[in-house]
Design a protein around this motif. Structure first.
Motif, PDB file in Angstrom:
ATOM      1  N   CYS A   1       0.823  -1.073   0.025  1.00 36.19           N
ATOM      2  CA  CYS A   1      -0.172   0.066  -0.076  1.00 36.19           C
ATOM      3  C   CYS A   1       0.822   1.182  -0.134  1.00 36.19           C
ATOM      4  O   CYS A   1       1.411   1.680   1.073  1.00 36.19           O
ATOM      5  CB  CYS A   1      -0.838  -0.084   1.078  1.00 36.19           C
ATOM      6  N   PRO A   2       1.019   1.668  -1.333  1.00 35.11           N
ATOM      7  CA  PRO A   2       0.845   1.082  -2.488  1.00 35.11           C
ATOM      8  C   PRO A   2       1.852  -0.099  -2.952  1.00 35.11           C
ATOM      9  O   PRO A   2       2.971  -0.079  -2.093  1.00 35.11           O
ATOM     10  CB  PRO A   2       1.008   2.293  -3.589  1.00 35.11           C
ATOM     11  N   PRO A   3       1.755  -0.935  -3.799  1.00 37.28           N
ATOM     12  CA  PRO A   3       2.611  -1.923  -4.100  1.00 37.28           C
ATOM     13  C   PRO A   3       3.695  -1.216  -4.667  1.00 37.28           C
ATOM     14  O   PRO A   3       3.675  -0.216  -5.351  1.00 37.28           O
ATOM     15  CB  PRO A   3       1.800  -2.706  -5.207  1.00 37.28           C
ATOM     16  N   ASN A   4       4.921  -2.032  -4.568  1.00 39.05           N
ATOM     17  CA  ASN A   4       6.206  -1.606  -5.273  1.00 39.05           C
ATOM     18  C   ASN A   4       6.154  -1.535  -6.530  1.00 39.05           C
ATOM     19  O   ASN A   4       5.803  -2.755  -7.218  1.00 39.05           O
ATOM     20  CB  ASN A   4       7.318  -2.653  -4.566  1.00 39.05           C
ATOM     21  N   ASN A   5       6.219  -0.445  -7.505  1.00 34.83           N
ATOM     22  CA  ASN A   5       5.984  -0.458  -8.821  1.00 34.83           C
ATOM     23  C   ASN A   5       7.035  -0.945  -9.668  1.00 34.83           C
ATOM     24  O   ASN A   5       6.922  -1.613 -10.831  1.00 34.83           O
ATOM     25  CB  ASN A   5       5.624   0.787  -9.318  1.00 34.83           C
ATOM     26  N   LYS A   6       8.162  -1.267  -9.213  1.00 29.41           N
ATOM     27  CA  LYS A   6       9.261  -2.131  -9.449  1.00 29.41           C
ATOM     28  C   LYS A   6       8.877  -3.481  -9.665  1.00 29.41           C
ATOM     29  O   LYS A   6       9.136  -4.392 -10.557  1.00 29.41           O
ATOM     30  CB  LYS A   6      10.312  -1.888  -9.202  1.00 29.41           C
ATOM     31  N   GLU A   7       8.292  -3.941  -8.519  1.00 25.92           N
ATOM     32  CA  GLU A   7       7.850  -5.387  -8.409  1.00 25.92           C
ATOM     33  C   GLU A   7       6.810  -5.436  -9.531  1.00 25.92           C
ATOM     34  O   GLU A   7       6.671  -6.729 -10.303  1.00 25.92           O
ATOM     35  CB  GLU A   7       7.506  -5.585  -7.221  1.00 25.92           C
ATOM     36  N   ILE A   8       6.092  -4.664  -9.420  1.00 27.11           N
ATOM     37  CA  ILE A   8       4.539  -4.687 -10.661  1.00 27.11           C
ATOM     38  C   ILE A   8       5.318  -4.879 -12.083  1.00 27.11           C
ATOM     39  O   ILE A   8       4.893  -5.822 -12.775  1.00 27.11           O
ATOM     40  CB  ILE A   8       3.636  -3.559 -10.510  1.00 27.11           C
ATOM     41  N   PHE A   9       6.226  -4.100 -12.274  1.00 21.92           N
ATOM     42  CA  PHE A   9       6.901  -4.169 -13.664  1.00 21.92           C
ATOM     43  C   PHE A   9       7.373  -5.642 -14.016  1.00 21.92           C
ATOM     44  O   PHE A   9       7.320  -6.240 -15.043  1.00 21.92           O
ATOM     45  CB  PHE A   9       7.709  -2.910 -13.834  1.00 21.92           C
ATOM     46  N   LYS A  10       8.245  -6.018 -12.928  1.00 22.02           N
ATOM     47  CA  LYS A  10       9.105  -7.250 -13.127  1.00 22.02           C
ATOM     48  C   LYS A  10       8.221  -8.347 -13.486  1.00 22.02           C
ATOM     49  O   LYS A  10       8.294  -9.205 -14.112  1.00 22.02           O
ATOM     50  CB  LYS A  10       9.928  -7.492 -11.910  1.00 22.02           C
TER      51      LYS A  10
ATOM     52  N   LEU B   1       5.071  -8.356 -14.283  1.00 26.16           N
ATOM     53  CA  LEU B   1       4.108  -7.966 -15.166  1.00 26.16           C
ATOM     54  C   LEU B   1       4.820  -8.865 -16.692  1.00 26.16           C
ATOM     55  O   LEU B   1       4.223  -9.528 -17.441  1.00 26.16           O
ATOM     56  CB  LEU B   1       3.802  -6.660 -15.702  1.00 26.16           C
ATOM     57  N   TYR B   2       6.146  -8.521 -16.566  1.00 26.45           N
ATOM     58  CA  TYR B   2       6.913  -9.288 -17.932  1.00 26.45           C
ATOM     59  C   TYR B   2       7.203 -10.945 -17.688  1.00 26.45           C
ATOM     60  O   TYR B   2       7.070 -11.569 -18.618  1.00 26.45           O
ATOM     61  CB  TYR B   2       8.318  -8.422 -17.897  1.00 26.45           C
ATOM     62  N   GLU B   3       7.015 -11.192 -16.371  1.00 26.98           N
ATOM     63  CA  GLU B   3       7.012 -12.647 -16.150  1.00 26.98           C
ATOM     64  C   GLU B   3       5.775 -13.206 -16.613  1.00 26.98           C
ATOM     65  O   GLU B   3       6.037 -14.444 -17.152  1.00 26.98           O
ATOM     66  CB  GLU B   3       7.397 -12.879 -14.768  1.00 26.98           C
ATOM     67  N   LEU B   4       4.694 -12.599 -16.333  1.00 30.96           N
ATOM     68  CA  LEU B   4       3.438 -12.984 -16.928  1.00 30.96           C
ATOM     69  C   LEU B   4       3.610 -13.182 -18.431  1.00 30.96           C
ATOM     70  O   LEU B   4       2.859 -13.912 -19.032  1.00 30.96           O
ATOM     71  CB  LEU B   4       2.424 -12.368 -16.084  1.00 30.96           C
ATOM     72  N   LYS B   5       3.951 -11.961 -18.871  1.00 30.66           N
ATOM     73  CA  LYS B   5       4.149 -12.050 -20.554  1.00 30.66           C
ATOM     74  C   LYS B   5       4.746 -13.188 -20.970  1.00 30.66           C
ATOM     75  O   LYS B   5       4.249 -13.707 -22.076  1.00 30.66           O
ATOM     76  CB  LYS B   5       4.772 -10.881 -20.961  1.00 30.66           C
TER      77      LYS B   5
ATOM     78  N   GLY C   1       4.571 -16.181 -20.041  1.00 32.75           N
ATOM     79  CA  GLY C   1       3.923 -17.160 -19.463  1.00 32.75           C
ATOM     80  C   GLY C   1       4.219 -17.899 -17.971  1.00 32.75           C
ATOM     81  O   GLY C   1       3.919 -19.042 -17.524  1.00 32.75           O
ATOM     82  N   LYS C   2       4.660 -17.143 -17.198  1.00 28.72           N
ATOM     83  CA  LYS C   2       5.505 -17.666 -15.856  1.00 28.72           C
ATOM     84  C   LYS C   2       4.517 -17.153 -14.927  1.00 28.72           C
ATOM     85  O   LYS C   2       4.048 -15.895 -14.934  1.00 28.72           O
ATOM     86  CB  LYS C   2       6.717 -16.989 -15.572  1.00 28.72           C
ATOM     87  N   ILE C   3       4.089 -17.600 -13.572  1.00 26.60           N
ATOM     88  CA  ILE C   3       3.399 -17.060 -12.681  1.00 26.60           C
ATOM     89  C   ILE C   3       4.515 -17.015 -11.415  1.00 26.60           C
ATOM     90  O   ILE C   3       4.950 -17.797 -11.050  1.00 26.60           O
ATOM     91  CB  ILE C   3       2.390 -18.068 -12.224  1.00 26.60           C
ATOM     92  N   PRO C   4       4.860 -15.706 -11.463  1.00 27.08           N
ATOM     93  CA  PRO C   4       5.919 -15.460 -10.194  1.00 27.08           C
ATOM     94  C   PRO C   4       5.534 -15.672  -9.045  1.00 27.08           C
ATOM     95  O   PRO C   4       4.414 -15.687  -8.691  1.00 27.08           O
ATOM     96  CB  PRO C   4       6.117 -13.887 -10.737  1.00 27.08           C
ATOM     97  N   LYS C   5       6.485 -15.882  -8.052  1.00 28.28           N
ATOM     98  CA  LYS C   5       6.294 -16.243  -6.631  1.00 28.28           C
ATOM     99  C   LYS C   5       7.242 -15.087  -5.810  1.00 28.28           C
ATOM    100  O   LYS C   5       8.453 -14.916  -6.206  1.00 28.28           O
ATOM    101  CB  LYS C   5       6.568 -17.496  -6.245  1.00 28.28           C
ATOM    102  N   ILE C   6       6.518 -14.483  -4.748  1.00 35.72           N
ATOM    103  CA  ILE C   6       7.327 -13.569  -4.074  1.00 35.72           C
ATOM    104  C   ILE C   6       7.848 -14.438  -2.726  1.00 35.72           C
ATOM    105  O   ILE C   6       7.330 -15.218  -2.376  1.00 35.72           O
ATOM    106  CB  ILE C   6       6.303 -12.517  -3.353  1.00 35.72           C
ATOM    107  N   PRO C   7       9.290 -14.190  -2.733  1.00 36.33           N
ATOM    108  CA  PRO C   7       9.998 -15.028  -1.953  1.00 36.33           C
ATOM    109  C   PRO C   7       9.406 -14.844  -0.292  1.00 36.33           C
ATOM    110  O   PRO C   7       8.848 -13.721  -0.082  1.00 36.33           O
ATOM    111  CB  PRO C   7      11.516 -14.518  -1.786  1.00 36.33           C
ATOM    112  N   GLN C   8       9.154 -16.154   0.603  1.00 36.46           N
ATOM    113  CA  GLN C   8       8.715 -15.983   1.743  1.00 36.46           C
ATOM    114  C   GLN C   8       9.820 -15.274   2.751  1.00 36.46           C
ATOM    115  O   GLN C   8      10.272 -16.076   3.628  1.00 36.46           O
ATOM    116  CB  GLN C   8       8.234 -17.297   2.089  1.00 36.46           C
TER     117      GLN C   8
END
Length: 229
Positions: free
Chosen positions: A117-126, A128-132, A134-141
Motif C-alpha cells: 500500500c501502494p505496491p512496489n511499482n518495480k515489482e509490478i513491472f518485473k 508483469l513481464y514474467e506473466l508475459k 507465461g510464468k506465474i511469479p512467486k514472491i519469496p517468503q
C-alpha cells in the motif's frame, strides 16, 4: 510481428493509489504501452473495454454490488487475474471499517497477488513481464526485516521494545517505511510461517497492550490471516 497481449488495469472501490504507482513508473510505463495492448485502464478512461484480457490487474475492495459484478466479469474475461495492492490482497483499510470485506481471493480465483500500500511499482513491472512470458511469479517468503536498514544499524523497533510488523510481513517493499524511520504496519500481508508469527505475538504481549496490538494488526485487515489456525 507477435501479437501484443491484452492488458487491463481496473479498480473496484479504492483510493486508486495502486494505479498511480503504475503511472509513476515513468519511462517504464511507456515501455508497457509499447509491449502490451492496454485495453482498459480505469484511472485514465471512462468507458471499459469489453474484450477478453490476457492479463488483468485489479485493485480495491468489493464493497458494492457493482464491485462484485465488475470483479466476476474480470475473472470471466481474463486468462490471468492479479490482485494488486493491500485492499485486493488482504482486505486493506476498508476491512478495518467493515469486517465483511474480504480479500479478492476469497471471492474468485486469483492467479497472482502483488501486495502493498501502494505496491512496489518495480515489482509490478518485473512480474508483469514474467506473466508475459507465461510464468506465474512467486514472491519469496522473507520478512521485511531482511530488507530493513534499521536492523543492520542496531536500531530495530523490536529491540527498542516498540511494535513493528516487519518480522512477520512479506518482504518486497524494500523496507520503504523503515528507511524513513517508521515502523512496518503490515501492508504486504503476513509471511507463511506460523511459528514466527506465534513467537512475534508472544513478544508483542510483553511490550504492548492488547488494544495497541489489535489496532496495529487491524490497520490493513490482517487479523484473520495472523490469528488463523
Amino acid at each position: 510481428m507477435p501479437k501484443k497481449q491484452k492488458l487491463a488495469i481496473i479498480a473496484l472501490s479504492s483510493c486508486e493509489g495502486c494505479q498511480f504507482a503504475i503511472l509513476d513508473l515513468g519511462k517504464k510505463f511507456l515501455k508497457i504501452l509499447r509491449d502490451f495492448e492496454l485495453v482498459e485502464f480505469s484511472l485514465i478512461e471512462d468507458e471499459p473495454d469489453l474484450s477478453k484480457y490476457d492479463i488483468c490487474l485489479v485493485e480495491g475492495s468489493v464493497i458494492t454490488k457493482e464491485d462484485d459484478k465488475k470483479l466476476r466479469s474480470a475473472r470471466k474475461k481474463s486468462k490471468i487475474l492479479v490482485s494488486l495492492g493491500a485492499c485486493a490482497c488482504v482486505g486493506g483499510v476498508p476491512e478495518r471499517i467493515n469486517p465483511k470485506i474480504r480479500p479478492l481471493k476469497e471471492l474468485v480465483k486469483i492467479d497472482l497477488e502483488i501486495p502493498g500500500c501502494p505496491p512496489n511499482n518495480k515489482e509490478i513491472f518485473k512480474m508483469l513481464y514474467e506473466l508475459k512470458l507465461g510464468k506465474i511469479p512467486k514472491i519469496p517468503q522473507k520478512p521485511v526485516c531482511s530488507e530493513c536498514p534499521l536492523l543492520r544499524q542496531g536500531k530495530c523497533f523490536l529491540l527498542q521494545k516498540k511494535l513493528c510488523l516487519g518480522s512477520i510481513t512479506l518482504a518486497g517493499c524494500e523496507a520503504i517505511c523503515l528507511k524513513s524511520n517508521y515502523r512496518c504496519e503490515g501492508c504486504r500481508g503476513p509471511i507463511k510461517n506460523k511459528e514466527i508469527i506465534k513467537n512475534t505475538l508472544k513478544f508483542f504481549n510483553k511490550i504492548a497492550t492488547k488494544k495497541e496490538i489489535t489496532h496495529l494488526i487491524q490497520k490493513f485487515g490482517l487479523e484473520q490471516e495472523i490469528y488463523e489456525d
